[in-house]
Motif scaffolding. Structure first.
Motif, PDB file in Angstrom:
ATOM      1  N   ASP A  92      17.018  87.052  38.601  1.00  0.00           N
ATOM      2  CA  ASP A  92      18.094  87.721  39.324  1.00  0.00           C
ATOM      3  C   ASP A  92      18.350  89.103  38.738  1.00  0.00           C
ATOM      4  N   VAL A  93      18.803  89.987  39.587  1.00  0.00           N
ATOM      5  CA  VAL A  93      19.108  91.354  39.155  1.00  0.00           C
ATOM      6  C   VAL A  93      20.568  91.666  39.455  1.00  0.00           C
ATOM      7  N   GLN A  94      21.295  92.101  38.431  1.00  0.00           N
ATOM      8  CA  GLN A  94      22.653  92.605  38.617  1.00  0.00           C
ATOM      9  C   GLN A  94      22.615  94.132  38.545  1.00  0.00           C
ATOM     10  N   TYR A  95      23.594  94.751  39.165  1.00  0.00           N
ATOM     11  CA  TYR A  95      23.654  96.214  39.180  1.00  0.00           C
ATOM     12  C   TYR A  95      25.007  96.685  38.668  1.00  0.00           C
ATOM     13  N   THR A  96      24.994  97.787  37.930  1.00  0.00           N
ATOM     14  CA  THR A  96      26.239  98.459  37.563  1.00  0.00           C
ATOM     15  C   THR A  96      26.410  99.648  38.489  1.00  0.00           C
ATOM     16  N   CYS A  97      27.556  99.727  39.151  1.00  0.00           N
ATOM     17  CA  CYS A  97      27.857 100.846  40.054  1.00  0.00           C
ATOM     18  C   CYS A  97      28.854 101.778  39.368  1.00  0.00           C
ATOM     19  N   GLU A  98      28.508 103.068  39.289  1.00  0.00           N
ATOM     20  CA  GLU A  98      29.390 104.057  38.672  1.00  0.00           C
ATOM     21  C   GLU A  98      29.469 105.284  39.565  1.00  0.00           C
ATOM     22  N   LEU A  99      30.588 105.959  39.553  1.00  0.00           N
ATOM     23  CA  LEU A  99      30.706 107.185  40.332  1.00  0.00           C
ATOM     24  C   LEU A  99      29.865 108.284  39.689  1.00  0.00           C
ATOM     25  N   LYS A 100      29.290 109.115  40.529  1.00  0.00           N
ATOM     26  CA  LYS A 100      28.460 110.235  40.064  1.00  0.00           C
ATOM     27  C   LYS A 100      29.333 111.492  40.041  1.00  0.00           C
TER      28      LYS A 100
ATOM     29  N   ALA B 149      17.258 103.110  37.998  1.00  0.00           N
ATOM     30  CA  ALA B 149      18.501 103.754  38.449  1.00  0.00           C
ATOM     31  C   ALA B 149      18.266 104.530  39.739  1.00  0.00           C
ATOM     32  N   MET B 150      19.316 104.619  40.540  1.00  0.00           N
ATOM     33  CA  MET B 150      19.232 105.356  41.794  1.00  0.00           C
ATOM     34  C   MET B 150      20.575 106.025  42.068  1.00  0.00           C
ATOM     35  N   ALA B 151      20.523 107.290  42.473  1.00  0.00           N
ATOM     36  CA  ALA B 151      21.758 107.995  42.844  1.00  0.00           C
ATOM     37  C   ALA B 151      21.913 107.940  44.359  1.00  0.00           C
ATOM     38  N   TYR B 152      23.004 107.341  44.803  1.00  0.00           N
ATOM     39  CA  TYR B 152      23.306 107.328  46.240  1.00  0.00           C
ATOM     40  C   TYR B 152      24.213 108.516  46.516  1.00  0.00           C
ATOM     41  N   LYS B 153      23.741 109.445  47.344  1.00  0.00           N
ATOM     42  CA  LYS B 153      24.522 110.647  47.624  1.00  0.00           C
ATOM     43  C   LYS B 153      25.399 110.457  48.865  1.00  0.00           C
ATOM     44  N   PHE B 154      26.675 110.800  48.726  1.00  0.00           N
ATOM     45  CA  PHE B 154      27.565 110.789  49.882  1.00  0.00           C
ATOM     46  C   PHE B 154      27.091 111.832  50.897  1.00  0.00           C
ATOM     47  N   LYS B 155      27.428 111.599  52.137  1.00  0.00           N
ATOM     48  CA  LYS B 155      26.996 112.518  53.194  1.00  0.00           C
ATOM     49  C   LYS B 155      27.449 113.937  52.864  1.00  0.00           C
TER      50      LYS B 155
ATOM     51  N   TYR C  60      16.470 112.341  31.761  1.00  0.00           N
ATOM     52  CA  TYR C  60      15.794 112.317  33.055  1.00  0.00           C
ATOM     53  C   TYR C  60      16.736 112.674  34.199  1.00  0.00           C
ATOM     54  N   SER C  61      16.136 113.143  35.295  1.00  0.00           N
ATOM     55  CA  SER C  61      16.876 113.268  36.553  1.00  0.00           C
ATOM     56  C   SER C  61      16.870 111.891  37.217  1.00  0.00           C
ATOM     57  N   LEU C  62      17.647 111.741  38.289  1.00  0.00           N
ATOM     58  CA  LEU C  62      17.676 110.481  39.031  1.00  0.00           C
ATOM     59  C   LEU C  62      17.082 110.690  40.416  1.00  0.00           C
ATOM     60  N   ASP C  63      16.383 109.663  40.911  1.00  0.00           N
ATOM     61  CA  ASP C  63      15.950 109.691  42.311  1.00  0.00           C
ATOM     62  C   ASP C  63      17.179 109.525  43.196  1.00  0.00           C
ATOM     63  N   ASN C  64      17.122 110.130  44.389  1.00  0.00           N
ATOM     64  CA  ASN C  64      18.271 110.083  45.306  1.00  0.00           C
ATOM     65  C   ASN C  64      18.019 109.162  46.493  1.00  0.00           C
ATOM     66  N   SER C  65      19.079 108.569  46.993  1.00  0.00           N
ATOM     67  CA  SER C  65      19.014 107.785  48.225  1.00  0.00           C
ATOM     68  C   SER C  65      20.194 108.185  49.100  1.00  0.00           C
TER      69      SER C  65
ATOM     70  N   ASP D 256      30.043 113.363  43.869  1.00  0.00           N
ATOM     71  CA  ASP D 256      29.186 113.542  45.044  1.00  0.00           C
ATOM     72  C   ASP D 256      28.358 112.308  45.373  1.00  0.00           C
ATOM     73  N   GLY D 257      28.667 111.171  44.734  1.00  0.00           N
ATOM     74  CA  GLY D 257      27.917 109.967  45.052  1.00  0.00           C
ATOM     75  C   GLY D 257      28.182 108.850  44.069  1.00  0.00           C
ATOM     76  N   VAL D 258      27.293 107.850  44.103  1.00  0.00           N
ATOM     77  CA  VAL D 258      27.380 106.683  43.226  1.00  0.00           C
ATOM     78  C   VAL D 258      26.043 106.509  42.524  1.00  0.00           C
ATOM     79  N   VAL D 259      26.081 106.211  41.220  1.00  0.00           N
ATOM     80  CA  VAL D 259      24.857 105.894  40.481  1.00  0.00           C
ATOM     81  C   VAL D 259      24.774 104.378  40.336  1.00  0.00           C
ATOM     82  N   VAL D 260      23.659 103.819  40.796  1.00  0.00           N
ATOM     83  CA  VAL D 260      23.430 102.378  40.721  1.00  0.00           C
ATOM     84  C   VAL D 260      22.348 102.131  39.667  1.00  0.00           C
TER      85      VAL D 260
END
Length: 667
Positions: A105-113, A305-311, A80-85, A280-284
């Motif tokens: 409760d929800v925990q998140y794993t943060c990884e570099l994209k 999952a959500m991809a946070y894109k750097f500016k 799959y592709s990821l939605d972006n934020s 280019d961002g972080v995958v949460v």
């Protein structure tokens, strides 16, 4: 002889260990010279005793296999592709959606994209079996020979790995290696490569794996896929993958809140420039695999999952002209033709202007200096105009009134942003676009026929719609540009084989406006045949799950066309699948028609995905949240207390997995 076999095995194991230490752990335990001596010794032993040669021997890293055509392989599980934020608000909205669907409760794993070429590796009994590119997410190219040359990809695993699984990741080219490659190219008078990402992606498609072996590619892994993986969460799976021998970046972090996620994002937005790779961002990701399963997927992306894109990087350049493109549905897209400018490692010459409203809103004019950004660092877009640089003789942009291809007056429906050319059957780009959509991978997947060939066939007058494909002969296509006897044969065979494509994909292939893959599947499963779909009234269509008034209007409009009906009748006469086959109808009933069902908890007899499929196969709708419209809930073990409380409050029935299976007669 057994001593020779043992010697080869011991040398192989030792070299694998040194290779892992150097390329994965960045901790060399032997000099390059000593490594090369041992590798040469192994090569000589294997040459003298080929009966003991292993396809995954360290000696195979040098490549040598030549692949002229890459085999297409279906992914066992879709990539799959990821939605972006792009903001804290986007992440908070995502978290709110998650909290509505799962308890606790929800925990998140943060990884570099990492910005590279996506890859899926399959291991069977700890041995690399195949490496497949992402492709369209459903299927990709078999690039195993090329990937075997990448030193950080283990050919054999160690530890307590599952018997069979896929692991997904990114093939990247470190800046240091990329710069060295460009220095070498400049020295011999060749053009330098544009950016590491495109170079890494292009490397995977080189025909000679020995050439790939010369490139300093690395493989960073981040996602295990399959059943019975022996892990309960994403963070644990990363550690397991490291233990088995994969190169998994150490920067991943476990976060207990969105604020902790944002701390990770803010840190790496600054420090990413210190990394040896492009990012280019972080995958949460939601950390718990059980919660991931409960959240499931949309038609395009995982909900967990959500991809946070750097500016994105911005530049300014001159707008030289505006041209207009016609899409397969007749939609007109204005395009900005720019003074070429470097942006995020590529030369940008064009950018989308979206529609007339966007041009008016930004007051964009030919001759302006405009600010350009790569939206999500993929598609260039214009953000605004530098009014201080506007020429004195500047004139406002007047949007076109007629189609740039066929000169038909354009139409624009009330409430829609896009202008359209209504000349459905006489506008060349629309005709070509529809046929290109028809033959595409997700539709009819016609092997041997590409977009350029479709354009040639239309422009040469050999076809005017997609039903004409089935009357093409080898003799007709051979004279086409770049067409030889073998490729012509492949094209004709590809068209013939498309007659086996199932009805739901044929319905998608027809190119009815607003009818994407998911809607086509819904319509196909509800109506079972093309005749039933075309006879359905607008009111009846709206009553189908997830079919709104806009889609219903479009479907009715499509079948109101005499030409479209003639084309469909021709397809039927050629043997294209325009109804569900007997095999597809096996196990399909209307037992749950009109019922909205929520699936929650952990199940024993069948998996959650199998349960959802059983609901859909029996005419029901799978809902992700409990409401007054919920018919009943299939509740497994570990159902969340808040969901239970909500069900009781709304008086929604809870049934067990066994009761549900009995209800539908599952054996």
């Amino acid at each position: 002889m057994s001593n020779i076999k043992k010697q080869i095995q011991e040398l192989s194991d030792e070299l694998r260990m040194h290779n892992h230490n150097y390329y994965v752990l960045d901790n060399a335990t032997i000099s390059d010279y000593d490594f090369d001596i041992k590798l040469k010794e192994l090569q000589e032993l294997e040459a003298k005793h080929p009966e003991f040669t292993d396809a995954n021997s360290p000696t195979q890293r040098v490549g040598g296999a030549v692949t002229k055509n890459f085999e297409t392989i279906k992914h066992a599980q879709r990539m799959y592709s990821l939605d972006n934020s792009y903001s804290k608000e986007d992440l908070l909205d995502w978290e709110a959606r998650i909290k509505k669907m799962i308890d606790g409760d929800v925990q998140y794993t943060c990884e570099l994209k990492y910005d590279g070429a996506s890859i899926s590796l399959t291991y069977v009994n700890g041995v690399l079996e195949k490496a497949v590119t992402r492709g369209d997410g459903f299927q990709g190219d078999n690039v195993t020979a090329n990937v075997k040359t990448i030193k950080s990809v283990p050919l054999k695993l160690k530890g307590d790995f599952p018997p069979i699984f896929d692991i997904r990741g990114e093939i990247v080219l470190p800046f240091e290696g990329f710069n060295k490659m460009n220095e070498d190219r400049i020295e011999i008078g060749e053009e330098p490569y544009r950016n590491p990402r495109n170079t890494a992606s292009g490397s995977l498609k080189l025909q000679d794996s020995a050439e790939v072996a010369k490139r300093p590619l690395e493989c960073l892994l981040y996602n295990l896929t399959g059943g019975n993986l022996g892990v309960s969460n994403q963070f644990e799976s990363l550690e397991k993958a490291r233990q088995w021998g994969f190169k998994v970046p150490e920067v991943a972090k476990l976060a207990n809140s969105i604020d902790e996620v944002l701390d990770f994002i803010n840190y790496w937005d600054i420090h990413r420039h210190d990394l040896p790779f492009e990012t280019d961002g972080v995958v949460v990701k939601v950390n718990s695999l059980q919660q991931q399963e409960e959240l499931g997927f949309t038609s395009k992306a995982p909900r967990w999952a959500m991809a946070y894109k750097f500016k994105a990087e911005q530049v300014s350049t001159r707008l030289n002209s505006i041209s207009y493109q016609v899409g397969r549905t007749g939609a007109i897209t204005p395009v900005a033709n720019l003074e070429p400018v470097e942006l995020a490692g590529t030369t940008v010459k064009r950018a989308s202007l979206h529609n007339a409203d966007q041009i008016e809103k930004l007051d964009i004019r030919v001759g302006d200096m405009v600010y350009v950004e790569k939206g999500g660092e993929i598609i260039p877009k214009i953000l605004g105009v530098d009014l201080a640089e506007r020429p004195a003789n500047s004139a406002s942009t007047v949007y076109i009134t007629n189609c740039p291809e066929c000169d038909t007056p354009l139409e624009r429906k009330v409430g829609e942003a896009q202008h359209y050319c209504p000349n459905y059957n006489g506008c060349n780009p629309q005709i070509i676009g529809r046929i290109q959509h028809y033959i595409s991978r997700k539709a009819m997947d016609i092997d041997g026929l590409g977009g350029e060939t479709v354009a040639l066939l239309v422009n040469e007058g050999l076809i005017t719609n997609y039903s004409d494909l089935y009357e093409l002969t080898k003799e007709q296509v051979i004279p086409l540009e770049r067409m030889a006897d073998k490729s012509a044969e492949k094209l004709i065979q590809g068209v013939e084989q498309s007659k086996n494509i199932p009805f739901e994909r044929v319905l998608f292939a027809l190119g009815i406006r607003y009818v994407g893959e998911t809607v086509a599947k819904k319509l196909a499963r509800h109506y079972k045949s093309i005749d039933a779909v075309r006879e359905a009234s607008q009111e009846a269509l709206v009553n189908v799950d997830e079919i709104g008034i806009k889609i219903a209007e479009s479907v009715c409009l499509f079948f109101a066309s005499e030409e479209n009906n003639n084309i469909i009748n021709r397809l039927k006469s050629f043997g294209v699948q325009l109804e569900m086959s007997a095999e597809e109808l096996v196990g399909k009933t209307s037992l749950l028609t009109g019922q909205s069902i929520v699936v929650t908890g952990v199940f024993e007899t069948v998996s959650r995905n199998e349960l959802k499929k059983l609901i859909e196969d029996n005419g029901g709708k799978v809902s992700s949240s409990i409401s007054s419209k919920t018919s009943f809930i299939v509740a497994g073990d570990k159902m969340g207390p808040s969901k239970k409380e909500k069900a009781e409050k709304l008086n929604v029935e809870l049934i067990s997995e066994a009761e549900f299976l009995q209800k539908i007669g599952f054996e």
